[in-house]
Design a protein around this motif. Structure first.
Motif, PDB file in Angstrom:
ATOM      1  N   LEU A 287      61.770 -14.937  59.614  1.00 54.51           N
ATOM      2  CA  LEU A 287      61.335 -15.808  58.524  1.00 54.51           C
ATOM      3  C   LEU A 287      61.706 -15.127  57.217  1.00 54.51           C
ATOM      4  O   LEU A 287      61.092 -14.125  56.841  1.00 54.51           O
ATOM      5  CB  LEU A 287      59.828 -16.062  58.605  1.00 54.51           C
ATOM      6  CG  LEU A 287      59.325 -16.706  59.904  1.00 54.51           C
ATOM      7  CD1 LEU A 287      57.818 -16.901  59.847  1.00 54.51           C
ATOM      8  CD2 LEU A 287      60.026 -18.035  60.157  1.00 54.51           C
ATOM      9  N   ASN A 330      54.620 -11.106  59.192  1.00 52.09           N
ATOM     10  CA  ASN A 330      53.258 -11.577  59.479  1.00 52.09           C
ATOM     11  C   ASN A 330      52.690 -12.266  58.239  1.00 52.09           C
ATOM     12  O   ASN A 330      52.867 -11.785  57.123  1.00 52.09           O
ATOM     13  CB  ASN A 330      52.351 -10.400  59.878  1.00 52.09           C
ATOM     14  CG  ASN A 330      51.003 -10.859  60.382  1.00 52.09           C
ATOM     15  OD1 ASN A 330      50.867 -11.978  60.884  1.00 52.09           O
ATOM     16  ND2 ASN A 330      49.993 -10.012  60.261  1.00 52.09           N
ATOM     17  N   LYS A 333      54.347 -19.012  58.694  1.00 46.90           N
ATOM     18  CA  LYS A 333      54.839 -19.696  59.882  1.00 46.90           C
ATOM     19  C   LYS A 333      55.923 -20.681  59.466  1.00 46.90           C
ATOM     20  O   LYS A 333      55.999 -21.082  58.291  1.00 46.90           O
ATOM     21  CB  LYS A 333      53.712 -20.413  60.610  1.00 46.90           C
ATOM     22  CG  LYS A 333      53.024 -21.503  59.822  1.00 46.90           C
ATOM     23  CD  LYS A 333      51.899 -22.112  60.634  1.00 46.90           C
ATOM     24  CE  LYS A 333      51.240 -23.287  59.908  1.00 46.90           C
ATOM     25  NZ  LYS A 333      50.597 -22.850  58.660  1.00 46.90           N
ATOM     26  N   ASP A 336      56.186 -23.601  56.314  1.00 43.23           N
ATOM     27  CA  ASP A 336      55.402 -23.324  55.107  1.00 43.23           C
ATOM     28  C   ASP A 336      56.291 -23.446  53.873  1.00 43.23           C
ATOM     29  O   ASP A 336      57.486 -23.108  53.917  1.00 43.23           O
ATOM     30  CB  ASP A 336      54.804 -21.916  55.163  1.00 43.23           C
ATOM     31  CG  ASP A 336      53.596 -21.837  56.090  1.00 43.23           C
ATOM     32  OD1 ASP A 336      53.055 -22.913  56.427  1.00 43.23           O
ATOM     33  OD2 ASP A 336      53.201 -20.724  56.470  1.00 43.23           O
TER      34      ASP A 336
END
Length: 367
Positions: A287, A330, A333, A336
């Motif tokens: 991500l 972390n 997701k 987003d």
């Protein structure tokens, strides 16, 4: 109902009320006017307009370049095991020699004479032992006398073997097939074990040696393929990792790696500096977000995420980064929407509106 400052002023001038009470009334009226004005501005401005970035999984890797050196597959400094004068020198500089080829011969006539003397003594001792054995059968000698003759034969054989080993040490032979470098001695020179006669290298196969930061130690193992360029060369060459050091260097915090070069090229010469390109830390579902979207804090890092029509501050952990993007390991997701502009003016739960929306592919094309 608004305040009439002119009427209030006249009341202050002509009224018999205490001056303090009249001033309080004037201040209260001014405060109401300011509140009404701020409310009107807020109603007219609406949600804050910002840019957004939609998070999607991407395949990324951390590409680094580290220095390395080319090494021969084998390299040996030719030295003598014993001291002596060179009586034969069979070294042609720059030539290729076969395994077992005699390179240097030291003076050994004294050892040869000693060997001949021992060989004669052995012949006499063996005949004596034969006679003693025949006499022992008819009890002509004692068992002790026969045992002493056998011991004499064994001692002479051991002495001969010792001299032969000493003679072998006066000969320097090639331990494997390789290329001889420049010699440092001449015929007739006195050679000691500290002197280097020449250097023998096996150049038909080269090795590449380099070091990587300790955080990438888990990514490089036997069989890992790397590519490199040599200093001053234009071609890209390849090598396969054959081994790594058993532990990380405590001083440099790096892991030493050795690879076998798969190519053969005139520009690949032992000792040449190499630039090794490594693709480490590869992640197929990373991500990635723009680096300006991350807000550094004293103890953590945060990003602003759109939640319906409001701003939410989310704590994140980062990984691989480059000049424009950083990996979020972390906190986020897929799907987003991360705010990338106006971060200093946004407050938690404040109303925001996304004006310009981008993603990883569009920003990569723009770059």
């Amino acid at each position: 109902m608004g305040c009439n400052f002119e009427k209030i002023y006249k009341r202050i001038m002509y009224s018999r009320l205490p001056l303090v009470l009249l001033m309080a009334a004037l201040f209260s009226c001014g405060s109401k006017e300011q509140k009404n004005t701020a409310a009107a501005v807020n109603r007219s401005s609406g949600p804050m307009l910002v840019d957004g970035f939609i998070v999607h999984p991407q395949s990324v890797s951390d590409d680094i370049q580290v220095p390395g050196s080319l090494l021969p597959a084998e390299e040996t400094q030719i030295r003598a095991e014993v001291s002596g004068r060179i009586v034969k020198l069979n070294i042609e500089e720059g030539s290729t020699v076969q395994k077992g080829t005699l390179l240097v011969k030291l003076f050994d006539q004294d050892l040869q004479a000693q060997l001949k003397k021992l060989q004669v003594q052995l012949q006499i001792a063996q005949k004596t032992e034969e006679r003693q054995r025949e006499l022992l059968k008819i009890s002509g000698v004692s068992q002790q006398d026969y045992d002493l003759s056998v011991l004499q034969v064994d001692n002479l054989k051991a002495d001969i073997m010792s001299v032969q080993i000493a003679i072998d040490k006066t000969e320097i032979r090639a331990p494997y097939q390789g290329k001889i470098g420049l010699r440092n001695v001449s015929l007739g020179s006195f050679l000691s074990p500290n002197d280097i006669v020449a250097t023998l290298r096996q150049v038909t196969q080269l090795k590449l040696e380099f070091s990587i930061p300790e955080k990438y130690a888990k990514n490089v193992a036997k069989g890992y393929r790397v590519q490199f360029k040599v200093d001053g060369g234009d071609d890209t060459h390849h090598a396969t990792v054959i081994a790594t050091e058993s532990g990380v260097d405590q001083a440099t915090r790096t892991l030493r790696v050795r690879a076998l070069v798969n190519d053969s090229h005139p520009e690949l010469v032992p000792g040449v500096f190499a630039k090794v390109d490594l693709e480490l830390g590869k992640d197929a579902d990373a991500l990635m977000i723009p680096t300006q979207a991350v807000i550094p804090q004293a103890r953590n890092k945060q990003v602003v995420v759109l939640r319906r029509d409001s701003a939410a501050f989310v704590e994140v952990e980062t990984g691989i980064r480059d000049s424009a993007f950083v990996q979020i390991t972390n906190g986020l997701k897929p799907g987003d929407t991360v705010v990338t502009t106006g971060l200093m003016a946004i407050r938690p739960s404040s109303k925001i509106k996304i004006g310009n929306v981008k993603n990883y592919q569009s920003m990569q094309i723009k770059q």
